[in-house]
Design an enzyme around this catalytic site. Structure first.
Site, short mmCIF file in Angstrom:
data_model
loop_
_atom_site.label_atom_id
_atom_site.label_comp_id
_atom_site.label_asym_id
_atom_site.label_seq_id
_atom_site.Cartn_x
_atom_site.Cartn_y
_atom_site.Cartn_z
N HIS A 1 1.02 -1.14 0.13
CA HIS A 1 0.04 0.09 -0.05
C HIS A 1 1.01 1.27 -0.06
CE1 HIS A 1 0.74 0.97 4.23
NE2 HIS A 1 0.54 -0.22 4.55
N CYS B 1 3.54 -4.79 6.61
CA CYS B 1 3.14 -4.57 5.06
C CYS B 1 4.20 -4.03 4.20
CB CYS B 1 1.98 -3.27 5.00
SG CYS B 1 0.64 -3.75 5.80
#
Length: 437
Positions: A344, A362
């Protein structure tokens, strides 16, 4: 013979119990072999097998045909036959054998010859309906021998299991996309081979692959290597009327027509703190990234994109560690694991990208890079993460590619057989390991 299933797996002449039928000849159904003939009302085989006498009638006994044919299931005048019934037959000394099935009105039923030589209807038979199967064997003398069997299917059962697919018609997915089929009720282990034989995959171009049971209610299919770019994929689950244990039957057949898009592969290297993006074998971009810090490391392994979210909110206020609790607006999020690992945009960590790991697990990148990547990827695109402190746990996402092929095939309910090889783990052939156009 499994005692608990005997009452469901035999057909008898006359009015037998509703739950009795002959267990179908084992058929490798994750494949449509090039030799299987799709037809309307008629199927042909070349040559024949011993077994059973011919019901050929008429003519001088001295003029009897050289060939003979017999139908072994369903038995003549059988009642309460499952709507999933196949026609099992034998022929001897035949140069050509045809199978024809008609309903009581004389309408022909479309069907296909299977790898094991049975005839399987293209769609489930109607409930409470009488059918007549005719097998005709012709020898090199040109004289036909005919066997017939008239049977009646069971009434529609009240206990039905629904079959669903993650993918729908017309979807385009990545080269790592597994085919995911789910059942509304757990399938007993000793029925899974029967179900799997009714699960057919046709890939164009042809590629070797196999089904793997990941739970009693879910089975997935992947090829041996990533799908070839632009592959057309058709799969069919012939579950309608199929006994699935405990008096439960498949509710309906299911078909899906999908497509694989361009080959997009993402590789993340913790050592260099960079992601390399390849498209159809060519490197198209290298992106600085930041992975999970040591207390919350990213997982190393092979994952695929599960879902894509243009905008979302990460809310971790239920994390047991107060230091990991936050609520943050996120852009260009692509889920990799059920545990919450995403690729992301992270504008707050740009200074660390390419240098230091600061995320909560992430793959962080700049908004511009995340936007570009989002425009290139599809659900099912693979991403390989290397060199982190934690290994990816199988089952944490679509981890079908996070295991070797030899390990993956162990999840099949039918012993795997490599094309042109011999089966391993049991006597039943596994031609379903190959998909053909």
């Amino acid at each position: 013979m499994r005692a608990s299933r005997g009452q469901l797996r035999r057909c008898t002449s006359g009015a037998g119990p509703a739950s009795r039928r002959l267990r179908a000849v084992r058929v490798a159904t994750s494949v449509l072999l090039a030799g299987a003939l799709a037809l309307t009302g008629t199927a042909c085989t070349s040559g024949g097998k011993d077994g059973g006498g011919s019901s050929w009638q008429g003519g001088d006994p001295e003029q009897k045909p050289k060939a003979s044919a017999a139908i072994t299931a369903p038995a003549a005048d059988a009642k309460d036959v499952p709507a999933s019934a196949e026609i099992a037959f034998t022929s001897k000394d035949a140069t050509e054998t045809t199978v024809e099935v008609k309903d009581a009105a004389g309408a022909a039923v479309e069907g296909t010859l299977t790898a094991a030589g049975t005839w399987l209807p293209e769609e489930q038979l109607d409930y409470g309906t009488t059918y007549t199967a005719t097998v005709t064997a012709t020898g090199d003398d040109g004289k036909p021998a005919t066997a017939t069997s008239t049977f009646t299917t069971m009434a529609k059962p009240g206990k039905q299991i629904r079959v669903t697919s993650f993918l729908g018609d017309g979807q385009t997915v990545g080269v790592g996309m597994p085919l995911i089929v789910k059942f509304s009720r757990a399938i007993p282990e000793d029925y899974r081979d029967d179900v799997q034989r009714r699960m057919t995959v046709r890939a164009t171009p042809a590629q070797e692959g196999i089904w793997r049971w990941v739970s009693p209610t879910e089975v997935r299919y992947r090829p041996k290597t990533y799908w070839k770019a632009n592959t057309k994929v058709f799969y069919k689950i012939q579950a309608g009327g199929l006994p699935m244990g405990g008096g439960w039957y498949g509710r309906a057949d299911l078909t899906v027509d999908a497509k694989v898009g361009a080959a997009v592969l993402m590789t993340v290297d913790n050592r260099t703190k960079k992601m390399t993006v390849q498209k159809d074998g060519r490197v198209v971009k290298t992106i600085p990234i930041s992975l999970g810090k040591k207390s919350t490391p990213s997982s190393s392994g092979t994952m695929v994109v599960i879902e894509k979210l243009r905008k979302t909110v990460f809310d971790t206020r239920d994390d047991p560690n107060p230091a990991n609790r936050y609520v943050t607006d996120i852009e260009y999020a692509q889920r990799l694991t059920w545990g919450g690992e995403f690729v992301h945009a992270a504008p707050w960590s740009v200074a660390s990208q390419g240098r230091t790991n600061v995320s909560h697990g992430c793959v962080n990148m700049s908004t511009a890079n995340a936007s570009w990547l989002f425009s290139q990827t599809k659900v099912g695109d693979p991403i390989v993460v290397k060199g982190t402190e934690r290994r990816l746990e199988n089952g944490n996402g679509w981890t079908d590619w996070n295991m070797s092929w030899s390990e993956y095939v162990k999840g099949s309910a039918i012993p795997y057989q490599a094309p042109g090889g011999t089966p391993s783990g049991g006597p039943s052939p596994q031609a379903s390991a190959t998909t053909t156009p």
